[in-house]
Scaffold this motif. Structure first.
Motif, PDB file in Angstrom:
ATOM      1  N   LEU A  41       0.830  -1.203   0.000  1.00 22.18           N
ATOM      2  CA  LEU A  41       0.000   0.000   0.000  1.00 22.18           C
ATOM      3  C   LEU A  41       0.868   1.258   0.000  1.00 22.18           C
ATOM      4  O   LEU A  41       0.693   2.144  -0.842  1.00 22.18           O
ATOM      5  N   SER A  42       1.801   1.305   0.933  1.00 25.17           N
ATOM      6  CA  SER A  42       2.581   2.543   1.039  1.00 25.17           C
ATOM      7  C   SER A  42       3.462   2.743  -0.189  1.00 25.17           C
ATOM      8  O   SER A  42       3.607   3.858  -0.683  1.00 25.17           O
ATOM      9  N   ARG A  43       4.014   1.652  -0.705  1.00 20.56           N
ATOM     10  CA  ARG A  43       4.860   1.783  -1.878  1.00 20.56           C
ATOM     11  C   ARG A  43       4.088   2.314  -3.085  1.00 20.56           C
ATOM     12  O   ARG A  43       4.658   2.867  -4.011  1.00 20.56           O
ATOM     13  N   HIS A  44       2.776   2.082  -3.084  1.00 19.65           N
ATOM     14  CA  HIS A  44       1.980   2.534  -4.227  1.00 19.65           C
ATOM     15  C   HIS A  44       1.121   3.739  -3.882  1.00 19.65           C
ATOM     16  O   HIS A  44       0.196   4.062  -4.618  1.00 19.65           O
ATOM     17  N   ASN A  45       1.424   4.371  -2.766  1.00 20.07           N
ATOM     18  CA  ASN A  45       0.648   5.536  -2.348  1.00 20.07           C
ATOM     19  C   ASN A  45      -0.839   5.221  -2.203  1.00 20.07           C
ATOM     20  O   ASN A  45      -1.684   6.032  -2.567  1.00 20.07           O
ATOM     21  N   LEU A  46      -1.090   4.027  -1.703  1.00 21.84           N
ATOM     22  CA  LEU A  46      -2.479   3.647  -1.471  1.00 21.84           C
ATOM     23  C   LEU A  46      -2.749   3.739   0.019  1.00 21.84           C
ATOM     24  O   LEU A  46      -1.835   3.662   0.844  1.00 21.84           O
ATOM     25  N   ARG A  47      -4.006   3.912   0.347  1.00 15.15           N
ATOM     26  CA  ARG A  47      -4.336   4.172   1.742  1.00 15.15           C
ATOM     27  C   ARG A  47      -4.872   2.957   2.474  1.00 15.15           C
ATOM     28  O   ARG A  47      -5.499   2.081   1.882  1.00 15.15           O
ATOM     29  N   ASP A  48      -4.603   2.976   3.750  1.00 14.66           N
ATOM     30  CA  ASP A  48      -5.117   1.918   4.599  1.00 14.66           C
ATOM     31  C   ASP A  48      -6.495   2.356   5.073  1.00 14.66           C
ATOM     32  O   ASP A  48      -6.639   3.413   5.680  1.00 14.66           O
ATOM     33  N   THR A  49      -7.493   1.560   4.788  1.00  8.42           N
ATOM     34  CA  THR A  49      -8.857   1.927   5.174  1.00  8.42           C
ATOM     35  C   THR A  49      -9.498   0.790   5.950  1.00  8.42           C
ATOM     36  O   THR A  49      -9.052  -0.358   5.859  1.00  8.42           O
ATOM     37  N   PRO A  50     -10.525   1.098   6.716  1.00  9.96           N
ATOM     38  CA  PRO A  50     -11.224   0.040   7.466  1.00  9.96           C
ATOM     39  C   PRO A  50     -11.737  -1.057   6.547  1.00  9.96           C
ATOM     40  O   PRO A  50     -11.679  -2.243   6.895  1.00  9.96           O
ATOM     41  N   GLN A  51     -12.225  -0.663   5.377  1.00 15.52           N
ATOM     42  CA  GLN A  51     -12.753  -1.667   4.447  1.00 15.52           C
ATOM     43  C   GLN A  51     -11.652  -2.625   4.012  1.00 15.52           C
ATOM     44  O   GLN A  51     -11.840  -3.837   3.981  1.00 15.52           O
ATOM     45  N   ARG A  52     -10.507  -2.056   3.688  1.00 16.42           N
ATOM     46  CA  ARG A  52      -9.402  -2.925   3.252  1.00 16.42           C
ATOM     47  C   ARG A  52      -8.943  -3.824   4.385  1.00 16.42           C
ATOM     48  O   ARG A  52      -8.610  -4.993   4.164  1.00 16.42           O
ATOM     49  N   GLU A  53      -8.912  -3.286   5.580  1.00 19.65           N
ATOM     50  CA  GLU A  53      -8.540  -4.104   6.733  1.00 19.65           C
ATOM     51  C   GLU A  53      -9.507  -5.277   6.882  1.00 19.65           C
ATOM     52  O   GLU A  53      -9.104  -6.415   7.078  1.00 19.65           O
ATOM     53  N   LEU A  54     -10.767  -4.939   6.776  1.00 21.63           N
ATOM     54  CA  LEU A  54     -11.799  -5.958   6.966  1.00 21.63           C
ATOM     55  C   LEU A  54     -11.677  -7.069   5.921  1.00 21.63           C
ATOM     56  O   LEU A  54     -11.723  -8.263   6.241  1.00 21.63           O
ATOM     57  N   ILE A  55     -11.495  -6.659   4.680  1.00 18.24           N
ATOM     58  CA  ILE A  55     -11.396  -7.654   3.617  1.00 18.24           C
ATOM     59  C   ILE A  55     -10.108  -8.462   3.767  1.00 18.24           C
ATOM     60  O   ILE A  55     -10.097  -9.675   3.562  1.00 18.24           O
ATOM     61  N   LEU A  56      -9.047  -7.778   4.151  1.00 18.21           N
ATOM     62  CA  LEU A  56      -7.780  -8.487   4.367  1.00 18.21           C
ATOM     63  C   LEU A  56      -7.950  -9.539   5.460  1.00 18.21           C
ATOM     64  O   LEU A  56      -7.501 -10.681   5.316  1.00 18.21           O
ATOM     65  N   ASP A  57      -8.604  -9.156   6.544  1.00 16.83           N
ATOM     66  CA  ASP A  57      -8.851 -10.109   7.631  1.00 16.83           C
ATOM     67  C   ASP A  57      -9.590 -11.335   7.127  1.00 16.83           C
ATOM     68  O   ASP A  57      -9.200 -12.468   7.394  1.00 16.83           O
ATOM     69  N   ALA A  58     -10.674 -11.076   6.421  1.00 17.47           N
ATOM     70  CA  ALA A  58     -11.483 -12.191   5.920  1.00 17.47           C
ATOM     71  C   ALA A  58     -10.654 -13.071   4.997  1.00 17.47           C
ATOM     72  O   ALA A  58     -10.746 -14.294   5.031  1.00 17.47           O
ATOM     73  N   PHE A  59      -9.846 -12.436   4.191  1.00 18.80           N
ATOM     74  CA  PHE A  59      -8.988 -13.193   3.268  1.00 18.80           C
ATOM     75  C   PHE A  59      -8.002 -14.061   4.033  1.00 18.80           C
ATOM     76  O   PHE A  59      -7.806 -15.237   3.710  1.00 18.80           O
ATOM     77  N   LEU A  60      -7.390 -13.493   5.046  1.00 24.85           N
ATOM     78  CA  LEU A  60      -6.384 -14.238   5.793  1.00 24.85           C
ATOM     79  C   LEU A  60      -6.996 -15.408   6.553  1.00 24.85           C
ATOM     80  O   LEU A  60      -6.359 -16.451   6.708  1.00 24.85           O
ATOM     81  N   LYS A  61      -8.222 -15.228   6.992  1.00 24.75           N
ATOM     82  CA  LYS A  61      -8.877 -16.308   7.732  1.00 24.75           C
ATOM     83  C   LYS A  61      -9.294 -17.450   6.823  1.00 24.75           C
ATOM     84  O   LYS A  61      -9.405 -18.594   7.243  1.00 24.75           O
ATOM     85  N   VAL A  76     -14.800  -5.014  -2.734  1.00 24.83           N
ATOM     86  CA  VAL A  76     -14.241  -6.362  -2.627  1.00 24.83           C
ATOM     87  C   VAL A  76     -13.498  -6.727  -3.909  1.00 24.83           C
ATOM     88  O   VAL A  76     -12.367  -7.214  -3.869  1.00 24.83           O
ATOM     89  N   TYR A  77     -14.126  -6.469  -5.030  1.00 18.30           N
ATOM     90  CA  TYR A  77     -13.469  -6.755  -6.310  1.00 18.30           C
ATOM     91  C   TYR A  77     -12.143  -6.002  -6.409  1.00 18.30           C
ATOM     92  O   TYR A  77     -11.119  -6.557  -6.795  1.00 18.30           O
ATOM     93  N   ARG A  78     -12.176  -4.738  -6.040  1.00 20.42           N
ATOM     94  CA  ARG A  78     -10.953  -3.929  -6.129  1.00 20.42           C
ATOM     95  C   ARG A  78      -9.872  -4.480  -5.211  1.00 20.42           C
ATOM     96  O   ARG A  78      -8.701  -4.566  -5.583  1.00 20.42           O
ATOM     97  N   MET A  79     -10.287  -4.854  -4.028  1.00 13.09           N
ATOM     98  CA  MET A  79      -9.329  -5.364  -3.051  1.00 13.09           C
ATOM     99  C   MET A  79      -8.697  -6.675  -3.538  1.00 13.09           C
ATOM    100  O   MET A  79      -7.502  -6.902  -3.335  1.00 13.09           O
ATOM    101  N   LEU A  80      -9.470  -7.505  -4.190  1.00  7.41           N
ATOM    102  CA  LEU A  80      -8.918  -8.772  -4.672  1.00  7.41           C
ATOM    103  C   LEU A  80      -7.846  -8.521  -5.722  1.00  7.41           C
ATOM    104  O   LEU A  80      -6.827  -9.221  -5.772  1.00  7.41           O
ATOM    105  N   LYS A  81      -8.063  -7.520  -6.531  1.00  9.67           N
ATOM    106  CA  LYS A  81      -7.045  -7.147  -7.516  1.00  9.67           C
ATOM    107  C   LYS A  81      -5.762  -6.738  -6.803  1.00  9.67           C
ATOM    108  O   LYS A  81      -4.662  -7.133  -7.202  1.00  9.67           O
ATOM    109  N   LEU A  82      -5.931  -5.959  -5.740  1.00  7.55           N
ATOM    110  CA  LEU A  82      -4.758  -5.508  -4.983  1.00  7.55           C
ATOM    111  C   LEU A  82      -4.030  -6.692  -4.355  1.00  7.55           C
ATOM    112  O   LEU A  82      -2.803  -6.776  -4.418  1.00  7.55           O
ATOM    113  N   LEU A  83      -4.794  -7.575  -3.748  1.00  6.88           N
ATOM    114  CA  LEU A  83      -4.170  -8.720  -3.091  1.00  6.88           C
ATOM    115  C   LEU A  83      -3.374  -9.547  -4.100  1.00  6.88           C
ATOM    116  O   LEU A  83      -2.291 -10.045  -3.797  1.00  6.88           O
ATOM    117  N   ALA A  84      -3.929  -9.661  -5.298  1.00  4.98           N
ATOM    118  CA  ALA A  84      -3.224 -10.427  -6.328  1.00  4.98           C
ATOM    119  C   ALA A  84      -1.947  -9.698  -6.731  1.00  4.98           C
ATOM    120  O   ALA A  84      -0.882 -10.302  -6.858  1.00  4.98           O
TER     121      ALA A  84
END
Lengths: 146, 146
Positions: free
Chosen positions: B12-32, B58-66
DNA sequence: CATTTATTGATAATGATTATCATTACCATC
DNA sequence: GATGGTAATGATAATCATTATCAATAAATG
């Protein structure tokens, strides 16, 4: 090619389906085609001979060709289904260039055998498989290096 | 899991992207999540924690995770893209039951090597591949026979 | 705190394929 | 060769996953 027509004819009558000019036209275009193709590509071809043909008819005919064992679906994963000849075109896999899209049909019987064994090692009975190898073709390798 | 969070944070930081509650939430769900999943399935999960979250997010976040190297797309060819863990989850292929959809991750280094050789024999430089083995799983074999 | 810029969520758009349906065409039988 | 039954066609609407759009909101930075 004669044989394929015969097979399709038998398929039609065995299923109480009718022989129509549209089906003949699409069958002709299919038999002439060597490379794999999408429904839209085939539609563009037959439209030249019969501008009034509908693309739904092409989609339907492709389903029939596949069921009759003359065509086989090929899914390159770009959201468009392609078809290729299945009759007298034994199973093979595809080697695809990531750069220009060029494809080569490949087949390795050792790989095929190993696939079967891998499946069996998990208790599965292998029915079929899909394998797509992606890379850079000779031309694109040269271009990339320079 | 800690490591994955770290990687994503850096991404995120390397790409000047922001940490948001939504991204945190989706990341959590993904990790679980252990099994592969579709965007919709993940959406249904995170909606329980935040009913106002949008599926576009969610779709956007999956692209990021990939892109961050944490997730990998898996295409079973049914028109729905799935994702699976990529970090610490080395490459493997899939063995899928045609009947019940059960999947097993498989990997055979001999096959991998042969794939490379096949590609090279056509002058291609292999970058990656997709291999899906389809068959009947042990359970479904039993059911079919009876 | 203000400004900049990324993010979000709702919704419209996309694009390939499938379903629908009224019309047309085929085919066997009378 | 008229007829009735049914398949086929073509136009178009529907589907469905995914992407694009865009106004409103929220981070981060000076």
């Amino acid at each position: 090619m004669r044989k394929e027509r015969e097979i399709f004819g038998k398929y039609l009558s065995r299923h109480n389906l009718r022989d129509t000019p549209q089906r003949e036209l699409i069958l002709d275009a299919f038999l002439k085609r060597e490379k794999h193709f999408s429904a839209e590509e085939l539609y563009d071809i037959v439209k030249k001979s019969d501008p009034s043909i509908g693309q739904a008819t092409v989609y339907r005919m492709l389903k029939l060709l596949a069921e009759a064992g003359l065509a086989r679906e090929v899914d390159f994963g770009d959201g468009v289904m392609r078809y290729e000849h299945s009759y007298n075109h034994p199973h093979h896999d595809h080697l695809v260039c990531r750069e220009c899209g060029k494809t080569v049909e490949v087949m390795d019987s050792v790989i095929e055998e190993l696939q079967k064994r891998v499946a069996e090692s998990f208790g599965f009975e292998l029915t079929d498989h899909e394998m797509y190898l992606y890379g850079l073709c000779p031309d694109c390798r040269r271009k990339t290096q320079k």
